[in-house]
Design a protein around this motif. Sequence first.
Motif, short mmCIF file in Angstrom:
data_model
loop_
_atom_site.label_atom_id
_atom_site.label_comp_id
_atom_site.label_asym_id
_atom_site.label_seq_id
_atom_site.Cartn_x
_atom_site.Cartn_y
_atom_site.Cartn_z
N ASP A 39 5.22 1.58 0.39
CA ASP A 39 3.88 1.19 0.87
C ASP A 39 3.58 -0.25 0.52
OD1 ASP A 39 3.42 3.68 1.98
OD2 ASP A 39 2.29 4.44 0.26
N VAL B 209 5.55 -2.59 2.81
CA VAL B 209 4.92 -2.65 4.13
C VAL B 209 3.69 -3.55 4.08
CG1 VAL B 209 3.72 -1.32 5.90
CG2 VAL B 209 5.79 -0.39 4.83
N HIS C 117 3.23 -7.06 6.19
CA HIS C 117 2.11 -7.15 7.13
C HIS C 117 1.20 -8.31 6.77
CE1 HIS C 117 -1.85 -5.98 8.86
NE2 HIS C 117 -1.10 -5.65 9.88
N GLN D 280 7.20 3.67 8.26
CA GLN D 280 5.93 3.00 7.98
C GLN D 280 5.92 1.58 8.54
OE1 GLN D 280 3.12 4.52 6.57
NE2 GLN D 280 4.47 6.25 7.03
N MET D 281 7.05 0.88 8.44
CA MET D 281 7.13 -0.46 9.02
C MET D 281 6.95 -0.40 10.54
SD MET D 281 7.51 -2.96 6.82
CE MET D 281 7.93 -4.19 8.04
N ARG E 178 3.25 0.33 11.35
CA ARG E 178 2.33 -0.77 11.04
C ARG E 178 2.67 -2.03 11.83
NH1 ARG E 178 -0.73 -1.57 6.23
NH2 ARG E 178 -2.35 -3.09 6.74
N SER F 202 9.45 -4.24 14.05
CA SER F 202 9.99 -4.62 12.74
C SER F 202 11.34 -3.95 12.50
CB SER F 202 9.00 -4.24 11.63
OG SER F 202 8.73 -2.84 11.67
#
Length: 651
Positions: free
Chosen positions: A178, A181, A185, A219-220, A223, A227
């Motif tokens: 997390d 990420v 971001h 998650q990448m 978000r 990626s």
Amino acid sequence: MVLNCPRMKTDFEEVQSVLSALFRILISELLAKHYDAEDTTEPISCGLETLDELLSWKRSEANPFNVAAVSLARREPPLASSPRRTLVSHDMMGGYLDDRFVQGTDAEAPYAFYHWQYIDIFNYFTHKMVTIPPAVWTNAAHKHGVVVIGTFITEWSDGAVTCEAFLKDEESYRAVADKLVQISHYYGFDGWLVNIENTLSVRGGGENTPLFLRYLTDQMHERMPGSLVLWYDSVIEKGHLQWQNELNESNRVFFDACDGIFTNYNWTEQNLEWMGGYSGAEGRKADVYIGVDVFARGKVVGGMFETNKALEVIRKHNFSTAIFAPGWVYEAHDDKTEFRKNQDKFWALLSDHLYVHRPASPLPFISSFCQGFGKAFYWRGQREEKRGWFNLSTQEIQPLYYHTELEGQGWLRSRGCPEDAWNGGCSLLLEGLIPATHTSPVCAKVFSLNVPLASKTLVALIYKPSAGITISLELKTTDASLCTHLNAEDVKLTSLSPALLAEGDQLASHFSQLCGNLNPNGWTVRCSQLELSGCALREVCFSIQRDGVPQDTPFTCRVGEIMLLDVASMQVPPEQVKGLCIYDVVWLHGAGTSPDSTSPYLHLNATLRWDYPPELVRHFRVYWRRLRGPVPQVPEGQLTLVGRAYSNLFR
């Protein structure tokens, strides 16, 4: 933008009072790690060293200067459609060198990369646990449509301890993912290379590491669409540190959990042949990046100026490649003044095995060919500063660099030249020899593009030709509807040479006024207009024609800038700089005295921030001037350039 500062001869309270009247002043804590230890005025990029530092990372304490100012540009073909990709892993002397200075720095002979059209992914690599790419690299790469990934690495016995801590359970590895990420971001780069180079326990290696990779990748993607998360070939499924130099059953579990694998460097062609038939790579050969160490450490194929031998074998078997430490062309050579020559030679040797991708963003298309460093800084043909400098955020869309032999012992070369420029640190120098037997014009291709044109497009060209030649622009276009990544190589191109606008033409005069009434200083400025419908620009070429009778004709043509503008949008932007505020103020007392006073200087270090659409400008110019002080006879001072900002933030 002008910063109107009062005369620094008064005490702190008076200066603070005047500044408060001029700006909205914000108070915030100055985090030392975000600024150069020797001078708090210089914001710097840095990584994270420990697991605790990673887990305690938060946006409120992050480095706003290291946020990329440039979003990822469109390119053709898109990365996902590229069948054989090229990754560059930049590893140089521990990293965070001259490139750590977000606003640039003085440098006599720095390292820079400018062959972006050949590569798809740029990885900034150091041995810090979390390597956050310096914003200057992300800005330069993104202008060219190149994805940028940082590095998450653990090594040796300390790395084993770290892995045991964060891979012990789902809650722990999700917490690390997390944070990675969030960091990517916030800073605006596009993913991670995960490099675990230490032994793992059975649970950490065989069970939780693939789960960590899958969670991080998912998650990448959620978000940040587009990626990438890549895995370095180091540990195997059982947790042993055993480089495989290929994708196989021992490391496939990691490959299946992310976007690709970066293999170790000690492979042989037999490894590639075996992988060609391996079911685990079926349908994903482009996601297998065969590692190539340019320093040629260990038992490797090629390396150094024979790296092309490795590329030839890799492409023969249709795999992607990961070129590690191409900064060898700089780091391993004592004479840094030969850097451009060595770099151009290196990439020219590789060029037969690389694939040119095209910038595909809409108009305006502008380039002054600046490579992000130089011996001096030029602005509109005038030398503004005479000193070596480095700032990759200034780098503009790069042309094609090459050397071509012509019939009859003629030749043509294109290269960056810092001896003179229109904007930035260098110009594009086209040079060569037109042999007596060559009667047709020499065509020098400068850009390979896929740029949709407007119904009316202004083409402005600024250049300096040598005597005895005539220069004209040749543009190659095609039907824009045909320019998809599926058939772009097969489309039919139409060559055209736009007619020059007459001197005094209304459009040319309007362009000159918008640009500040250009003072060429030996440069030729020519404007043309294209009227086309539904066309895309595919190539920009220069046609170089000998004047007079046939004879061997050496020539040079220095190209300062090319601009393609939508005529309908050629107007002064109505927006004004708004919301100017000043914060992170640091006062330094007693550092020297003023020539007209015995009072000690009072120096101001501060951060400026403002609101303005960054896509409307190439950079902001920040000035200061002395206002009239308490003595009416003392006039206002002249504007003095403080620096150039490539985002809405300046220290």
